[in-house]
Design an enzyme around this catalytic site. Structure first.
Site, PDB file in Angstrom:
ATOM      1  N   CYS A   2    -104.407   4.977 120.174  1.00 41.05           N
ATOM      2  CA  CYS A   2    -103.916   3.622 120.136  1.00 41.05           C
ATOM      3  C   CYS A   2    -103.755   2.727 120.963  1.00 41.05           C
ATOM      4  O   CYS A   2    -104.284   2.873 121.908  1.00 41.05           O
ATOM      5  CB  CYS A   2    -102.383   4.209 120.091  1.00 41.05           C
TER       6      CYS A   2
ATOM      7  N   ASP B 283     -93.859  11.808 119.260  1.00 40.61           N
ATOM      8  CA  ASP B 283     -94.883  11.671 117.840  1.00 40.61           C
ATOM      9  C   ASP B 283     -95.361  11.115 118.923  1.00 40.61           C
ATOM     10  O   ASP B 283     -95.672   9.353 119.369  1.00 40.61           O
ATOM     11  CB  ASP B 283     -94.554  10.736 116.997  1.00 40.61           C
TER      12      ASP B 283
ATOM     13  N   GLY C 206    -101.865  14.323 116.831  1.00 36.75           N
ATOM     14  CA  GLY C 206    -102.757  14.103 116.239  1.00 36.75           C
ATOM     15  C   GLY C 206    -104.166  13.910 116.564  1.00 36.75           C
ATOM     16  O   GLY C 206    -104.580  15.319 115.881  1.00 36.75           O
TER      17      GLY C 206
ATOM     18  N   ARG D 185     -98.588  -0.581 107.556  1.00 34.68           N
ATOM     19  CA  ARG D 185     -98.010   0.124 108.580  1.00 34.68           C
ATOM     20  C   ARG D 185     -97.938  -0.707 109.260  1.00 34.68           C
ATOM     21  O   ARG D 185     -96.686  -0.652 110.245  1.00 34.68           O
ATOM     22  CB  ARG D 185     -98.607   0.875 108.792  1.00 34.68           C
TER      23      ARG D 185
ATOM     24  N   HIS E   5    -104.048  19.374 138.244  1.00 40.15           N
ATOM     25  CA  HIS E   5    -105.694  19.299 137.915  1.00 40.15           C
ATOM     26  C   HIS E   5    -106.707  20.726 138.441  1.00 40.15           C
ATOM     27  O   HIS E   5    -106.384  20.577 139.910  1.00 40.15           O
ATOM     28  CB  HIS E   5    -106.480  18.636 137.087  1.00 40.15           C
TER      29      HIS E   5
HETATM   30  P1  CPR Z   1    -101.880  11.994 119.156  1.00 37.21           P
HETATM   31  O1  CPR Z   1    -101.286  13.049 119.248  1.00 37.21           O
HETATM   32  O2  CPR Z   1    -103.134  11.743 119.058  1.00 37.21           O
HETATM   33  O3  CPR Z   1    -101.799  11.091 120.898  1.00 37.21           O
HETATM   34  O4  CPR Z   1    -101.297  10.673 118.432  1.00 37.21           O
HETATM   35  C1  CPR Z   1    -100.610  10.432 117.467  1.00 37.21           C
HETATM   36  C2  CPR Z   1    -100.112   9.674 116.913  1.00 37.21           C
HETATM   37  O5  CPR Z   1    -100.281   8.490 117.294  1.00 37.21           O
HETATM   38  C3  CPR Z   1     -99.503   9.720 115.438  1.00 37.21           C
HETATM   39  O6  CPR Z   1     -98.869  10.262 114.951  1.00 37.21           O
HETATM   40  C4  CPR Z   1     -99.112   8.086 114.845  1.00 37.21           C
HETATM   41  O7  CPR Z   1     -97.862   7.975 114.698  1.00 37.21           O
HETATM   42  C5  CPR Z   1     -99.883   7.149 116.242  1.00 37.21           C
HETATM   43  N1  CPR Z   1    -100.498   6.630 115.918  1.00 37.21           N
HETATM   44  C6  CPR Z   1    -101.473   6.593 114.740  1.00 37.21           C
HETATM   45  N2  CPR Z   1    -102.549   5.455 114.144  1.00 37.21           N
HETATM   46  C7  CPR Z   1    -102.528   4.746 115.594  1.00 37.21           C
HETATM   47  C8  CPR Z   1    -102.968   3.687 115.446  1.00 37.21           C
HETATM   48 CL1  CPR Z   1    -104.303   2.541 115.019  1.00 37.21          CL
HETATM   49  N3  CPR Z   1    -102.401   2.686 116.765  1.00 37.21           N
HETATM   50  C9  CPR Z   1    -100.440   3.186 116.784  1.00 37.21           C
HETATM   51  N4  CPR Z   1    -100.442   4.490 116.600  1.00 37.21           N
HETATM   52  C10 CPR Z   1    -100.519   5.357 116.054  1.00 37.21           C
END
Ligand code: CPR
Length: 508
Positions: free
Chosen positions: A322, A355, A378, A420, A490
Site C-alpha cells: 500500500c 487489517d 494479504g 475502491r 531481531h
Molecule cells: P498486508 O497483509 O499485505 O500487509 O495488507 C493487506 C491489506 O492491504 C488488505 O487486506 C487491504 O486492506 C489493503 N490493501 C490492498 N490493496 C491495497 C492498496 Cl493498493 N492500497 C492500500 N491498501 C491496500
C-alpha cells in the site's frame, strides 16, 4: 481498575498526551504471570469476525485477487479461519466461488443439486467442470419436481457413452431417512445400508435435503474439528462488495449462494456511500452479516456502529503493498488505529478486524492485545499453494505475484478496484494508484504458514498469561521500544545466519 477499563488504556492515554501513535515495530507486549503454555489444551484462539460469524483461529484472508479465491477460502476455513473472496470478479463469478466453498463440505445439504432424467452423462460432467463440483452423487428430479432416481459415482464409472441419458442408468430405489433424523442417526443408517447419499423427505413427500457420507463420517468421527463451519455444516465464507452500481446484483447472487458475511471493501469506510450500503444490506439481507471499512479513526467506528454494521475493518495504509500513506498523506499507525477504534465501540458487541501490516507472527498478539478480535492478512498468506496465480521460476527463485487492489495493474483490469479508491477515469495516465505490484517468494502450503502464525500467537498469549482472546484484551500491556530496542528484538551481530521457518532475516 475501574470496570470496563483495560491495562492498555493508560499506555495509550500517555501516547496520546505525547501526541504519538504507534505501530507493530514500536511496541512489545509485557510478559505477565502465567499458568498457561502454548500447547495447553486450555489455550483457546477462538474469536469473532462479525456478530454472528465465528472463528476458531483469528485469521482472515484479504479480499485481493492474488490472495483469496475459492481454493484459499476453502483451505483457510478448514484451518478454522475465514476467507473473503475478492470483488474483482463479476457478481456471477464471485458467487460461483462462494458456492464452491459452500458445497465443498456439507453435513446436510438442504438444497442439493438435482439433475433431470433427460440430461446426458456428458452434460452432467460438463456442469461438474463448469461449477467445480467434486461430488458425483445427484438426485434426479423430473419436470413436475418429483424425485425419481439417484445417480452415483459408479453410474459414471461404468457408463462409457457420454450421450446416455440419466433415466437409463439411475437407480429408482432410493433409501431415505426419516425427516427428524440426526447426523448420528444418518451415520448409522449409511453404515447399515452402505449408501453414500441419504435423502431426507418431509412428511408431505417434498425433499428436505440430503446427507453425504464423506462429510457425515468426517463430522461424526471428529476428523473435522478444526473446520470453521456454519449452523448448516458448510464451511464459512465471506465476499467483498463495493458501493457501486452492481451492489444490488452482487448481493442477490451472493445471497443465493448463502454467503455468511459480506465485507464492504473500500479505502474510506467513513463515507456516505458506505453507510448507505450498510443500511441497504441490513434492510434487505438481514441474514447476512455486514462488515464495513476501512477506517482508522474512533469517530468513524462510531458512525459505522450507528449505521448497523456487524464488524469493522481497521487499517488505512499499513498494508505491505500500500502507498496510501505517502500518496494521499493520510492514515494512523496501525496499532493506535486498532486501539482507538476498538475503544470507541467497546461494549457494542461489534468485533474489530486489524487489517494489514502483519509482518511477523508476533504482530498478531499485539494487534489482538490492542483490541482487535481478528487480523486480516494479504502478504502473509499470498505466495502459498492456495493463493491464486501461477508459481514462477525466476532468477533462481520461485515466486508468485502479490499486488495491491489499488495498484495500477489492478485498477486498469478491474472496475471494482477503481471504485475502491473512488476513481472513475479509465485513462491509465489519469489513474492515481495507491499501491504497488510485486512478487514474493513461494511459501508452500497454507497449513504450514498458518500453523507458524498461530504458534506465534499462542506463544505471545502464553507469555502474557492469557488463555483466550478475552483474557488477552484484559491482561495485555505494552512497552514502547526505541530503535535500539527494535534492533535488539531481531537476531543481530551474527555471521551466516540460517533461515528459521518463521524468520527469514527479511520480512515474512
Ligand atoms: P498486508 O497483509 O499485505 O500487509 O495488507 C493487506 C491489506 O492491504 C488488505 O487486506 C487491504 O486492506 C489493503 N490493501 C490492498 N490493496 C491495497 C492498496 Cl493498493 N492500497 C492500500 N491498501 C491496500
Amino acid at each position: 481498575m475501574k470496570k470496563g477499563t483495560r491495562k492498555i488504556d493508560s499506555f495509550f492515554k500517555k501516547m496520546d498526551r505525547q501526541g504519538e501513535a504507534v505501530s507493530y515495530n514500536d511496541i512489545r507486549l509485557k510478559t505477565g504471570y502465567s499458568e498457561i503454555t502454548p500447547s495447553s489444551p486450555d489455550m483457546d484462539t477462538s474469536s469473532l469476525f462479525s456478530r454472528r460469524v465465528k472463528l476458531k483461529i483469528p485469521i482472515v484472508s484479504s479480499p485481493m485477487d492474488t490472495v483469496t479465491e475459492a481454493k484459499m477460502a476453502i483451505a483457510i476455513a478448514k484451518l478454522g479461519g475465514l476467507g473473503i473472496i475478492h470483488k474483482a470478479l463479476s457478481p456471477k463469478e464471485q458467487a460461483a466461488m462462494v458456492g464452491r466453498v459452500k458445497h465443498h463440505l456439507n453435513a446436510f445439504v438442504s438444497d442439493p443439486i438435482c439433475v433431470s432424467p433427460d440430461n446426458t452423462i456428458g452434460e452432467i460432467l460438463q456442469m461438474k467442470k463448469d461449477k467445480g463440483y467434486k461430488f458425483y452423487s445427484f438426485l434426479v428430479r423430473d419436470s413436475s419436481g418429483l424425485i425419481v432416481g439417484l445417480v452415483t459415482h459408479n453410474d459414471f464409472d461404468f457408463c462409457r457413452d457420454k450421450d446416455t441419458r440419466i433415466s437409463k442408468i439411475m437407480s429408482t430405489e432410493i433409501i431415505c431417512a426419516k425427516p427428524d433424523i440426526t447426523i448420528q442417526g444418518a451415520y448409522r443408517q449409511m453404515m447399515e445400508t452402505k449408501k453414500k447419499i441419504l435423502p431426507v423427505f418431509n412428511h408431505d413427500g417434498s425433499l428436505r435435503g440430503i446427507y453425504t457420507w464423506a462429510d457425515v463420517s468426517r463430522i461424526v468421527l471428529k476428523s473435522s474439528e478444526t473446520f470453521n463451519v456454519d449452523g448448516r455444516g458448510s464451511l464459512v465464507v465471506g465476499a467483498a462488495i463495493g458501493v457501486g452500481a452492481d451492489l444490488e446484483e452482487r448481493m442477490n447472487f451472493l445471497n443465493r449462494e448463502k454467503v455468511n458475511v459480506v465485507v464492504i471493501d473500500t479505502a474510506h469506510g467513513d463515507s456516505k456511500k458506505v453507510i448507505d450500503a450498510v443500511k441497504f444490506c441490513k434492510k434487505y439481507y438481514s441474514q447476512i452479516d455486514v462488515v464495513a471499512g476501512n477506517i482508522s479513526e474512533p469517530s468513524s467506528a462510531k458512525h459505522l456502529v450507528r449505521a448497523g454494521v456487524d464488524g469493522i475493518r481497521v487499517g488505512q495504509g499499513p498494508g505491505s503493498i500500500c502507498t496510501t500513506r505517502v500518496i494521499a498523506g493520510i492514515g494512523c499507525p496501525q496499532v493506535t488505529a486498532i486501539y482507538n477504534c476498538a475503544k470507541a465501540v467497546r461494549g457494542s458487541g461489534v468485533p474489530i478486524c486489524g487489517d494489514g501490516g502483519i509482518e511477523y507472527s508476533g504482530d498478531i498478539p499485539i494487534a489482538l492485545a490492542a483490541g482487535a478480535h481478528n487480523v486480516m492478512m494479504g502478504k502473509a498468506l499470498a505466495g502459498t499453494t492456495e493463493s491464486p496465480g501461477d508459481i514462477i521460476h525466476k532468477g533462481g527463485r520461485t515466486v508468485k505475484s502479490y499486488r495491491g487492489m489499488g495498484s495500477l495493474g489492478a485498477m486498469i483490469e478491474h472496475k471494482t478496484s477503481r471504485e475502491r479508491y473512488g476513481q472513475t477515469d479509465l485513462t491509465p495516465d489519469k489513474l492515481v494508484p495507491e499501491g504497488v505490484e510485486a512478487e514474493i517468494d513461494y511459501k508452500g502450503d497454507l497449513n504450514i504458514i498458518v500453523s507458524l502464525l498461530i504458534g506465534g500467537l499462542k506463544a505471545g498469549m502464553g507469555y502474557v498469561g492469557a488463555k483466550n482472546i478475552a483474557a488477552l484484551h484484559r491482561k495485555a500491556d505494552f512497552h514502547k521500544i526505541s530503535g535500539t530496542g527494535l534492533r535488539e528484538s531481531h537476531p543481530h551481530g551474527l555471521l551466516n545466519m540460517k533461515d528459521a521457518p518463521n524468520y527469514r532475516g527479511e520480512k515474512l
